[in-house]
Design an enzyme around this catalytic site. Structure first.
Site, PDB file in Angstrom:
ATOM      1  N   ALA A   1     -28.550  41.788   2.491  1.00  0.00           N
ATOM      2  CA  ALA A   1     -27.325  42.428   2.984  1.00  0.00           C
ATOM      3  C   ALA A   1     -26.454  43.012   1.883  1.00  0.00           C
ATOM      4  CB  ALA A   1     -26.527  41.411   3.801  1.00  0.00           C
TER       5      ALA A   1
ATOM      6  N   ARG B   1     -26.194  37.588   1.813  1.00  0.00           N
ATOM      7  CA  ARG B   1     -27.564  38.023   1.518  1.00  0.00           C
ATOM      8  C   ARG B   1     -28.481  38.002   2.743  1.00  0.00           C
ATOM      9  NH1 ARG B   1     -31.585  37.516  -2.871  1.00  0.00           N
ATOM     10  NH2 ARG B   1     -33.472  36.460  -2.147  1.00  0.00           N
TER      11      ARG B   1
ATOM     12  N   ASN C   1     -36.680  38.247   3.134  1.00  0.00           N
ATOM     13  CA  ASN C   1     -37.740  38.496   2.160  1.00  0.00           C
ATOM     14  C   ASN C   1     -38.401  37.200   1.673  1.00  0.00           C
ATOM     15  OD1 ASN C   1     -39.106  40.751   0.971  1.00  0.00           O
ATOM     16  ND2 ASN C   1     -38.357  40.065  -1.034  1.00  0.00           N
ATOM     17  N   ARG C   2     -38.187  36.126   2.411  1.00  0.00           N
ATOM     18  CA  ARG C   2     -38.951  34.883   2.236  1.00  0.00           C
ATOM     19  C   ARG C   2     -39.621  34.482   3.555  1.00  0.00           C
ATOM     20  NH1 ARG C   2     -37.180  36.368  -1.839  1.00  0.00           N
ATOM     21  NH2 ARG C   2     -36.315  35.204  -3.614  1.00  0.00           N
TER      22      ARG C   2
ATOM     23  N   SER D   1     -32.028  45.762  -4.952  1.00  0.00           N
ATOM     24  CA  SER D   1     -31.291  45.827  -6.214  1.00  0.00           C
ATOM     25  C   SER D   1     -31.010  44.383  -6.629  1.00  0.00           C
ATOM     26  CB  SER D   1     -29.977  46.600  -6.031  1.00  0.00           C
ATOM     27  OG  SER D   1     -29.006  45.848  -5.315  1.00  0.00           O
TER      28      SER D   1
ATOM     29  N   TYR E   1     -39.736  35.996 -11.246  1.00  0.00           N
ATOM     30  CA  TYR E   1     -39.903  34.628 -10.754  1.00  0.00           C
ATOM     31  C   TYR E   1     -40.826  34.686  -9.549  1.00  0.00           C
ATOM     32  CZ  TYR E   1     -36.360  36.710  -7.762  1.00  0.00           C
ATOM     33  OH  TYR E   1     -35.674  37.579  -6.943  1.00  0.00           O
TER      34      TYR E   1
ATOM     35  N   GLU F   1     -36.476  47.312  -7.744  1.00  0.00           N
ATOM     36  CA  GLU F   1     -35.139  46.765  -7.948  1.00  0.00           C
ATOM     37  C   GLU F   1     -34.347  47.839  -8.692  1.00  0.00           C
ATOM     38  OE1 GLU F   1     -33.845  43.911  -6.972  1.00  0.00           O
ATOM     39  OE2 GLU F   1     -35.516  42.532  -6.596  1.00  0.00           O
TER      40      GLU F   1
END
Length: 423
Positions: free
Chosen positions: A177, A235, A252-253, A306, A357, A380
């Site tokens: 977000a 987020r 995104n998980r 980003s 990561y 990103e």
């Protein structure tokens, strides 16, 4: 059409600034872990909702930027000292940069053209509708998954194609977000591709002559609106979690490939909460359905985030190298070099697990591993480490949007054309 758009713009300009959560006194601090114990300590704090990691925890010697509320700073500062964990304060009060961002948006609010701006969800839906109305020969739209989000918003996808388009490219933005520059970049990409095509630009003509572009500017509309109206640094999405007062899942998980293997949390209060199960969220299912509806026809899947200046290829979930790594690296370098040619912005290329990561459940791992889309790419965007704007993080000033949009458009357009030329 013009009267409706004008009235809508006035409504937005009046209502765009609802009362927000104040970040007054919140500090942006930079931590430099020097031992493995430091990394383990930071990992143990990352799930805490009051320990907002902006650029993720990597390895010894790699900086970690964290936002802490006044009360959180009082809690963690003694722990930093006890562990001999070095830190510096980059910004004593991040509300200042949020205020500056809001002020710049107020100045632009009367401008009905949303390209190059941080626009709201209704404005972007209206933008897509107007494009379809004005360009019936090349533009159409649909709702991904024919589904609505928890707060009853649709995932509006714009399709751009010509009568000769045979293969497909997917581009999405705004899965997290607070990453407003991502959403604005999708809007810029749409506007520029159409203009270049209408003006006879050879590469744009070639691309639309071969590809149909499916562009979803906001994967997470509920979270995106909440980040505008209430909490700038939100987020996740906004679906409540059963048995918890904490809201939202990190989309995104949540994708069902190597779900929860690494870099994700089972704590509903964590910013990286992966959801109660794989593919549990409406937004995740909608994107997967849109991909599955044209399975085998996609040449590329591109998702934009980003920040950090990274051009990434799978895997996100772990460090094993994908079989197509060399091909994806080469095609990414073509795009990154083209992007750099615009303003000199440098991108690092590689997999998230090696550059940043490990993080499982990401969309481009799913498209590569399950949907078998070879050229699955994640970006990103700015700002990157070492740049003057780096401490803005997610709150990149709005006046940077046109430059970010332009360089990203040139980079992606060049990369996609290179993929086309492989045929």
């Amino acid at each position: 059409m013009f009267i409706k758009l004008l009235a809508f713009s006035i409504f937005i300009s009046v209502n765009i600034y609802a009362e927000k959560i104040s970040y007054n006194g919140y500090r942006l601090i930079r931590i430099t872990p020097t031992t493995e114990n430091h990394i383990q300590l930071l990992d143990s704090w990352e799930d805490n909702p009051n320990f907002d990691v902006w650029n993720r925890i990597k390895t010894v010697g790699e900086i970690v930027d964290v936002v802490l509320s006044p009360s959180a700073f009082e809690k963690y500062e003694p722990l930093f000292k006890l562990a001999n964990l070095k830190y510096t304060i980059l910004n004593e009060n991040i509300q200042n940069i949020l205020d500056a961002e809001e002020s710049s948006m107020r100045r632009n609010a009367q401008n009905r053209n949303i390209v190059g701006k941080y626009s709201r969800y209704p404005e972007i839906v209206n933008f897509i509708n107007n494009i379809v109305f004005d360009n019936p020969d090349i533009a159409s739209s649909y709702s991904a998954g024919n589904a609505k989000t928890y707060e009853n918003r649709e995932l509006k996808v714009l399709v751009l194609k010509t009568s000769t388009s045979v293969k497909s490219v997917w581009l999405d933005c705004g899965i997290h977000a607070r990453e407003w520059v991502s959403v604005a970049t999708c809007v810029y990409f749409i506007d520029r591709l159409i203009k270049d095509f209408r003006n006879g630009d050879q590469m744009a003509t070639n691309l639309l002559g071969y590809y149909e572009f499916h562009i979803l500017p906001i994967v997470n509309p509920d979270g995106y609106e909440y980040s505008h109206s209430t909490s700038r640094l939100w987020r996740k999405n906004r679906r409540p979690n059963s048995g918890s007062s904490c809201v939202g899942t990190d989309l995104n998980r949540n994708y069902g490939y190597q779900w929860m293997v690494a870099g994700a949390s089972n704590n509903p209060c964590s910013d990286t909460f992966a959801g109660p199960s794989a593919d549990s969220e409406v937004e995740t299912k909608a994107v997967e359905k849109a991909i599955n509806d044209k399975l085998g026809n996609w040449d590329a899947f591109i998702t934009i985030h980003s920040y950090g200046n990274f051009w990434m290829v799978p895997w996100g979930w772990g460090k094993p190298q994908i079989p197509d790594y060399n091909d994806l690296y080469a095609i990414s370098k073509i795009g990154a070099d083209a992007l750099k040619s615009v303003y000199g912005t440098k991108y690092s290329i590689g997999s998230p697990a090696n550059l940043l990561y490990a993080a499982a459940g990401g969309s481009f791992d799913w498209t590569y591993g399950i949907a078998k889309i070879k050229y699955s790419i994640a970006l990103e965007l700015r700002p990157g480490q070492g740049e003057a704007d780096y401490t803005f993080g997610f709150v990149l000033p709005e006046d940077r949007v046109p430059s970010v949009g332009e360089e990203t458009y040139i980079g992606l357009k060049t990369m996609i054309d290179a993929i086309r030329n492989l045929k």
